[in-house]
Design an enzyme around this catalytic site. Structure first.
Site: not given
Ligand code: ZN
Length: 444
Positions: A154, A252, A260, A305, A330, A369
């Site tokens: 974002a 994320n 590999r 979450d 976050d 988010g």
């Molecule tokens: Zn971030």
């Protein structure tokens, strides 16, 4: 009647230990100094009696939770500054005051990539802060602008930067005064003075000038966190050897695990001995006797979450390296346990849709988010991994405190630590929260 000594004894409770165990034991605190006491010394040697005995009815008495990555809450976004210092501070302090209901007693407000001229204004307002009845703001977490365009999430692409002048680039964005060595800034009498504010910087090691700046940032007491990055295994390894201590929201905004070239996620599987010295030497990232280098795996953040990482992924990460696990929210400004599901305004005329712990942009299925609270992450984590509540608590207390190097004061029940506490029932639900020896929130 004897004069009051400010001593409180919590009894009939389980205390989470630094190894994740839960032990039935009393805890003594000094309400006036706001610290945890050595109960042996206080009771048996000094023969002191407490002013108050609090029977917790078999509940858990945990150190307060630390959230080292949170973008906002209670309708306030740490990254939005509209030119009004007073309004910004009011929002900041409102979050600090309200967030204690989620068991959080310390947090790092997180600033996502900004237009460059905004940093000095914002960061000045984000110096460490503590007030009665509020969680402590430990400084800030700067996520960006030195991140990878291809993994920007974002973050606004037009504001991303390279660090061509290396450490000077970091100084010019965040302010040189925020990047000075301050050995014991939190050990002083107050954390609100002119101590440094930067605690964590999330950046991508492969971005121009970032890798070579890591050792100097680490020397100045900044936790360098690898994130929003496409670093290869070799680069990620070199970043950790240079002093990177953390991985930002694991799974994320990074390459997924490839057998590999396991990249950043693969650091969790790294051996204590350097895994690919020749590759690093080829890159000019190590010199000399590389074979003798030891390797300490970094801490890693998880958003638990159930949406940002599948429960199986959470369990996989934790199984591979339990000591490094740090739970974060976050969370976006929409975090507020009292907010009902439905459509809520975001910014630029866009709306959020909140459906339980899922948050997406109206009219799309794009995740916008997180909206989960840290106490819920702790409960989810225990459920997803099968670990005990004590072990889950450790990932929101002792582990983040160790990551920041403040485990003598925060995230622990050691004598001398701040009496920041959260009472949880046996299912992990917050019953009351204490900051510096004072009860600041209790379930009605
Ligand atoms: Zn971030």
């Amino acid at each position: 009647m004897a004069s009051s000594n400010g001593l409180i004894c919590f009894t009939n409770c389980l205390l989470p230990q630094e190894d994740g165990a839960l032990v039935e034991k009393d805890l003594w605190i000094d309400e006036r100094r706001g610290v945890i006491l050595d109960s042996q010394r206080t009771f048996f040697l000094r023969k002191e009696r407490p002013d108050r005995i609090i029977d917790l009815g078999g509940n858990i008495l945990s150190p307060g939770f630390l959230d080292i990555q949170i973008n906002g809450a209670y309708n306030f976004d740490f990254s939005v500054y509209e030119g009004d210092d007073a309004a910004y501070k009011e929002g900041l302090h409102r979050v600090a005051e309200k967030i204690v209901e989620t068991g959080v007693t310390s947090l790092l407000p997180t600033i996502i990539t900004q237009e460059r001229s905004l940093y000095p204004k914002l960061l000045h307002l984000l110096r460490p802060y503590s007030a009665p009845n509020s969680a402590t703001l430990l400084g800030w977490h700067a996520e960006g602008p030195f991140i990878q365009l291809a993994k920007r999430g974002a973050h606004a692409p037009e504001f991303l930067m390279g660090a061509k002048e290396e450490i000077k680039s970091f100084e010019s964005v965040y302010g040189a005064e925020n990047l000075v060595v301050a050995e014991d800034w939190l050990m002083g009498s107050e954390a609100t003075g002119d101590a440094l504010g930067v605690r964590v910087i999330t950046a991508a090691p492969e971005v121009d000038g970032v890798m070579v700046s890591i050792p100097e940032l680490a020397r100045r007491g900044v936790v360098f966190s690898i994130g929003h990055s496409i670093a290869t295994t070799a680069l990620a390894t070199a970043a950790v050897q240079g002093g990177a201590r953390l991985i930002t929201h694991l799974f994320n905004a990074m390459p997924q695990l490839h057998h590999r070239d396991p990249s950043i996620i693969g650091l969790l599987g790294a051996s204590p001995h350097l895994s690919s010295p020749s590759e690093l030497t080829d890159l000019g990232l190590t010199k000399g006797k590389v074979a003798e280098m030891s390797f300490e795996r970094p801490f890693y953040e998880l958003i638990v979450d159930g949406i940002h990482s599948h429960p199986n992924s959470v369990r996989l990460a934790y199984s591979s390296y339990p000591d490094g696990c740090v739970l974060i929210t976050d969370a976006m400004k929409i975090l507020d346990p009292h907010l009902p599901d439905g459509v809520h305004p975001w910014r630029d005329g866009k709306n959020f849709v909140k459906a339980g712990d899922k948050l997406y942009l109206e009219g799309t299925d794009t995740l916008a988010g997180s909206v989960v609270s840290l106490d819920k992450c702790v409960r989810n984590f225990s459920r997803f991994t099968g670990c005990s509540l004590g072990e889950a608590i450790r990932c929101a207390t002792y582990n983040p405190a160790r990551c920041l190097g403040i485990e003598a004061r925060k995230g622990t029940l050691r004598p001398g630590a701040d009496a920041d506490l959260v009472v949880l029932d046996r299912k992990g639900r917050v019953q009351s929260t204490w900051v510096a020896g004072r009860e600041v929130w209790t379930r009605a």
